[in-house]
Motif scaffolding. Structure first.
Motif, PDB file in Angstrom:
ATOM      1  N   LEU A  98       0.840  -1.205   0.000  1.00 33.78           N
ATOM      2  CA  LEU A  98       0.000   0.000   0.000  1.00 33.78           C
ATOM      3  C   LEU A  98       0.872   1.251   0.000  1.00 33.78           C
ATOM      4  CD1 LEU A  98      -2.717  -1.146   2.555  1.00 33.78           C
ATOM      5  CD2 LEU A  98      -2.841  -1.179   0.054  1.00 33.78           C
ATOM      6  N   TYR A  99       1.953   1.199   0.765  1.00 32.82           N
ATOM      7  CA  TYR A  99       2.902   2.326   0.748  1.00 32.82           C
ATOM      8  C   TYR A  99       3.489   2.488  -0.653  1.00 32.82           C
ATOM      9  CZ  TYR A  99       2.852   1.668   5.899  1.00 32.82           C
ATOM     10  OH  TYR A  99       2.486   1.527   7.208  1.00 32.82           O
ATOM     11  N   ALA A 100       3.902   1.358  -1.235  1.00 38.27           N
ATOM     12  CA  ALA A 100       4.511   1.418  -2.572  1.00 38.27           C
ATOM     13  C   ALA A 100       3.526   1.997  -3.583  1.00 38.27           C
ATOM     14  CB  ALA A 100       4.977   0.026  -3.001  1.00 38.27           C
ATOM     15  N   ARG A 101       2.272   1.594  -3.475  1.00 42.79           N
ATOM     16  CA  ARG A 101       1.275   2.099  -4.428  1.00 42.79           C
ATOM     17  C   ARG A 101       1.068   3.607  -4.273  1.00 42.79           C
ATOM     18  NH1 ARG A 101      -4.352  -0.888  -4.398  1.00 42.79           N
ATOM     19  NH2 ARG A 101      -4.707   0.452  -2.599  1.00 42.79           N
ATOM     20  N   ALA A 102       0.976   4.062  -3.008  1.00 46.60           N
ATOM     21  CA  ALA A 102       0.793   5.497  -2.775  1.00 46.60           C
ATOM     22  C   ALA A 102       2.000   6.286  -3.280  1.00 46.60           C
ATOM     23  CB  ALA A 102       0.567   5.752  -1.281  1.00 46.60           C
ATOM     24  N   LEU A 103       3.197   5.742  -3.062  1.00 42.49           N
ATOM     25  CA  LEU A 103       4.410   6.418  -3.527  1.00 42.49           C
ATOM     26  C   LEU A 103       4.474   6.464  -5.055  1.00 42.49           C
ATOM     27  CD1 LEU A 103       6.887   4.853  -0.953  1.00 42.49           C
ATOM     28  CD2 LEU A 103       6.367   7.300  -1.130  1.00 42.49           C
ATOM     29  N   THR A 104       3.999   5.406  -5.704  1.00 40.42           N
ATOM     30  CA  THR A 104       3.964   5.381  -7.169  1.00 40.42           C
ATOM     31  C   THR A 104       3.079   6.513  -7.690  1.00 40.42           C
ATOM     32  OG1 THR A 104       4.266   2.985  -7.143  1.00 40.42           O
ATOM     33  CG2 THR A 104       3.419   3.942  -9.182  1.00 40.42           C
ATOM     34  N   THR A 105       1.932   6.695  -7.034  1.00 46.25           N
ATOM     35  CA  THR A 105       1.019   7.772  -7.423  1.00 46.25           C
ATOM     36  C   THR A 105       1.672   9.136  -7.203  1.00 46.25           C
ATOM     37  OG1 THR A 105      -0.824   6.355  -6.803  1.00 46.25           O
ATOM     38  CG2 THR A 105      -1.311   8.703  -7.071  1.00 46.25           C
ATOM     39  N   LEU A 106       2.340   9.292  -6.058  1.00 50.48           N
ATOM     40  CA  LEU A 106       3.023  10.557  -5.758  1.00 50.48           C
ATOM     41  C   LEU A 106       4.128  10.832  -6.779  1.00 50.48           C
ATOM     42  CD1 LEU A 106       3.294  10.189  -1.877  1.00 50.48           C
ATOM     43  CD2 LEU A 106       2.029  11.986  -3.070  1.00 50.48           C
ATOM     44  N   ALA A 107       4.903   9.799  -7.106  1.00 51.86           N
ATOM     45  CA  ALA A 107       5.992   9.970  -8.071  1.00 51.86           C
ATOM     46  C   ALA A 107       5.432  10.372  -9.439  1.00 51.86           C
ATOM     47  CB  ALA A 107       6.810   8.683  -8.182  1.00 51.86           C
ATOM     48  N   ALA A 108       4.325   9.730  -9.825  1.00 50.24           N
ATOM     49  CA  ALA A 108       3.708  10.048 -11.121  1.00 50.24           C
ATOM     50  C   ALA A 108       3.196  11.480 -11.148  1.00 50.24           C
ATOM     51  CB  ALA A 108       2.570   9.070 -11.407  1.00 50.24           C
ATOM     52  N   ALA A 109       2.834  11.997  -9.966  1.00 50.07           N
ATOM     53  CA  ALA A 109       2.350  13.385  -9.872  1.00 50.07           C
ATOM     54  C   ALA A 109       3.501  14.370  -9.729  1.00 50.07           C
ATOM     55  CB  ALA A 109       1.392  13.516  -8.685  1.00 50.07           C
ATOM     56  N   GLY A 110       4.739  13.859  -9.784  1.00 47.23           N
ATOM     57  CA  GLY A 110       5.899  14.746  -9.744  1.00 47.23           C
ATOM     58  C   GLY A 110       6.369  15.118  -8.347  1.00 47.23           C
ATOM     59  N   GLU A 111       5.789  14.493  -7.322  1.00 41.43           N
ATOM     60  CA  GLU A 111       6.219  14.782  -5.947  1.00 41.43           C
ATOM     61  C   GLU A 111       7.578  14.122  -5.695  1.00 41.43           C
ATOM     62  OE1 GLU A 111       4.508  16.688  -3.852  1.00 41.43           O
ATOM     63  OE2 GLU A 111       2.754  16.924  -5.160  1.00 41.43           O
ATOM     64  N   THR A 112       8.461  14.812  -5.007  1.00 38.91           N
ATOM     65  CA  THR A 112       9.794  14.255  -4.748  1.00 38.91           C
ATOM     66  C   THR A 112      10.011  13.926  -3.275  1.00 38.91           C
ATOM     67  OG1 THR A 112      10.694  16.495  -4.549  1.00 38.91           O
ATOM     68  CG2 THR A 112      10.856  15.437  -6.701  1.00 38.91           C
ATOM     69  N   VAL A 113       9.247  14.593  -2.396  1.00 37.35           N
ATOM     70  CA  VAL A 113       9.384  14.370  -0.956  1.00 37.35           C
ATOM     71  C   VAL A 113       7.991  14.200  -0.366  1.00 37.35           C
ATOM     72  CG1 VAL A 113      10.147  15.392   1.233  1.00 37.35           C
ATOM     73  CG2 VAL A 113      11.483  15.784  -0.843  1.00 37.35           C
ATOM     74  N   VAL A 114       7.875  13.280   0.602  1.00 35.36           N
ATOM     75  CA  VAL A 114       6.579  13.124   1.279  1.00 35.36           C
ATOM     76  C   VAL A 114       6.818  12.880   2.768  1.00 35.36           C
ATOM     77  CG1 VAL A 114       6.415  10.626   0.882  1.00 35.36           C
ATOM     78  CG2 VAL A 114       4.326  11.967   1.198  1.00 35.36           C
ATOM     79  N   SER A 115       5.974  13.466   3.595  1.00 40.86           N
ATOM     80  CA  SER A 115       6.070  13.245   5.039  1.00 40.86           C
ATOM     81  C   SER A 115       5.275  12.007   5.421  1.00 40.86           C
ATOM     82  CB  SER A 115       5.511  14.453   5.783  1.00 40.86           C
ATOM     83  OG  SER A 115       4.127  14.585   5.516  1.00 40.86           O
ATOM     84  N   SER A 116       5.613  11.424   6.568  1.00 46.62           N
ATOM     85  CA  SER A 116       4.826  10.282   7.050  1.00 46.62           C
ATOM     86  C   SER A 116       3.390  10.730   7.345  1.00 46.62           C
ATOM     87  CB  SER A 116       5.481   9.648   8.286  1.00 46.62           C
ATOM     88  OG  SER A 116       5.748  10.619   9.270  1.00 46.62           O
ATOM     89  N   GLN A 117       3.246  12.007   7.693  1.00 50.68           N
ATOM     90  CA  GLN A 117       1.913  12.577   7.931  1.00 50.68           C
ATOM     91  C   GLN A 117       1.050  12.499   6.661  1.00 50.68           C
ATOM     92  OE1 GLN A 117       0.957  14.112  10.943  1.00 50.68           O
ATOM     93  NE2 GLN A 117      -1.108  14.288  10.070  1.00 50.68           N
ATOM     94  N   THR A 118       1.595  12.995   5.553  1.00 52.04           N
ATOM     95  CA  THR A 118       0.849  13.008   4.281  1.00 52.04           C
ATOM     96  C   THR A 118       0.578  11.591   3.793  1.00 52.04           C
ATOM     97  OG1 THR A 118       1.879  15.109   3.688  1.00 52.04           O
ATOM     98  CG2 THR A 118       0.900  13.831   1.890  1.00 52.04           C
ATOM     99  N   LEU A 119       1.595  10.738   3.862  1.00 53.98           N
ATOM    100  CA  LEU A 119       1.431   9.347   3.432  1.00 53.98           C
ATOM    101  C   LEU A 119       0.370   8.665   4.300  1.00 53.98           C
ATOM    102  CD1 LEU A 119       2.730   7.526   1.292  1.00 53.98           C
ATOM    103  CD2 LEU A 119       4.431   6.842   2.988  1.00 53.98           C
ATOM    104  N   GLY A 120       0.412   8.940   5.594  1.00 56.32           N
ATOM    105  CA  GLY A 120      -0.552   8.357   6.520  1.00 56.32           C
ATOM    106  C   GLY A 120      -1.976   8.776   6.213  1.00 56.32           C
TER     107      GLY A 120
END
Lengths: 212, 212
Positions: free
Chosen positions: B15-37
């Motif tokens: 689930l983490y990997a999937r969320a990160l894939t979406t973030l990467a596709a949206a051009g995000e380079t950094v994410v907090s545990s807060q946002t991911l959570g």
């Protein structure tokens, strides 16, 4: 009562009910927590603890009366009545869901289906007319729908979930590969075979770390 | 390493990997545990604790580098390679599984299919020849199959699972509505939409206890 009982306990009760149904069909009248636990890969202590949330069942050393415990679990879970279901998204998966007879056998009656594509809305599948997504809110506010099954593409799923919740649906089974959000008071369960496979490949990799 | 990490942690990593894939596709380079959570309805503390099993990620107060964390999770889960899959039971559900393209997109390549019915074995679906169940052991011992998907009727499922395990399959995704057993060292995940609905009706009943 609701808030006191961990969701993980509630989620095990249908497995107990299913095992008891099989035992009852086989003519068994009494079952120990040991035997039930072996069938479900749950410890006997866990079964006793789970059931203790709902009162006293069985007698020490005597096991559970299969029919009584099954009746009580069906009552607790609301399996002694039927529930109405709508399916949103009638692509390949949605069609397979409409054609699946396992829901109706367990008291989950599909009453409506919705799809955004003009060439899908209007079709009839398994006796269910597929309606336009434009009619979703009108339908849900005028008809009783207990559970919505979401089978739309990932990018459309959260918006569909939001529309269902705003129209009063309190239980959603989500097949779209996203972690959909719902407000408190709404239940959601995610079915994602890819995520389940990805949780197993970790162990496969450990078995054969050098394979490719 | 395997045995130290709770399975529930491993199951959250995809689930983490999937969320990160979406973030990467949206051009995000950094994410907090807060946002991911927030995206996953997991607490930031839980995310940090889960990841701590695998080393140090991110810097205090700086968040995680999206690409780095995604790469590492894909490596941990074995998602940086492909896995071969066979499907056993080519009824309606098995056919829908063969037609589903979400597995191949994520590196799960269906290489074989099996069915017991003589009129199904021999057919070709999505380029996959359906083989006879009689050929199951021969195929599995001569070809590499990492994951088996079981879509046979409930009454046949445990016997099929046993045959798969005996032929060396270490990961099984079971769609049959039974709690199938596997020995230690074999992973199994059950997909059962009816059980998931039955876990939600408990809460629906609490909402409207007098409805019928």
């Amino acid at each position: 009562m609701t808030s006191d009982i961990p969701e993980v306990v509630i989620n095990r009760l249908p497995l107990y009910a299913r095992a008891l149904t099989t035992l009852a069909a086989a003519g068994e009248t009494v079952v120990s927590s040991q035997t039930l636990g072996e069938q479900l890969d749950v410890t006997p202590a866990q079964i006793r603890k789970d059931l203790s949330y709902f009162g006293r069942f069985g007698k020490q050393g005597r096991g559970y009366n299969v029919d009584d415990l099954l009746d009580r679990l069906r009552e607790i879970l609301g399996l002694d009545r039927s529930w109405s279901v709508c399916v949103v998204g009638i692509g390949r998966l949605g069609q397979a869901i409409l054609e699946y007879d396992g829901f109706a056998q367990q008291g989950f009656d599909t009453v409506a289906a919705f799809d955004a594509a003009p060439d899908v809305a209007g079709r009839t599948i398994q006796g269910i007319e597929v309606r336009s997504m434009d009619d979703l809110e009108d339908y849900l506010t005028s008809e009783q729908v207990d559970i919505a099954v979401v089978a739309v593409p990932a990018e459309a799923a959260q918006a569909v979930v939001d529309r269902l919740v705003e129209s009063g649906v309190h239980a959603i089974l989500n097949y779209a590969p996203i972690s959909a959000h719902v407000p408190e008071g709404v239940s959601i369960r995610q079915i994602d075979p890819v995520v389940m496979m990805q949780g197993m490949t970790y162990y496969l990799k450990e078995l054969a770390p050098n394979a490719s």
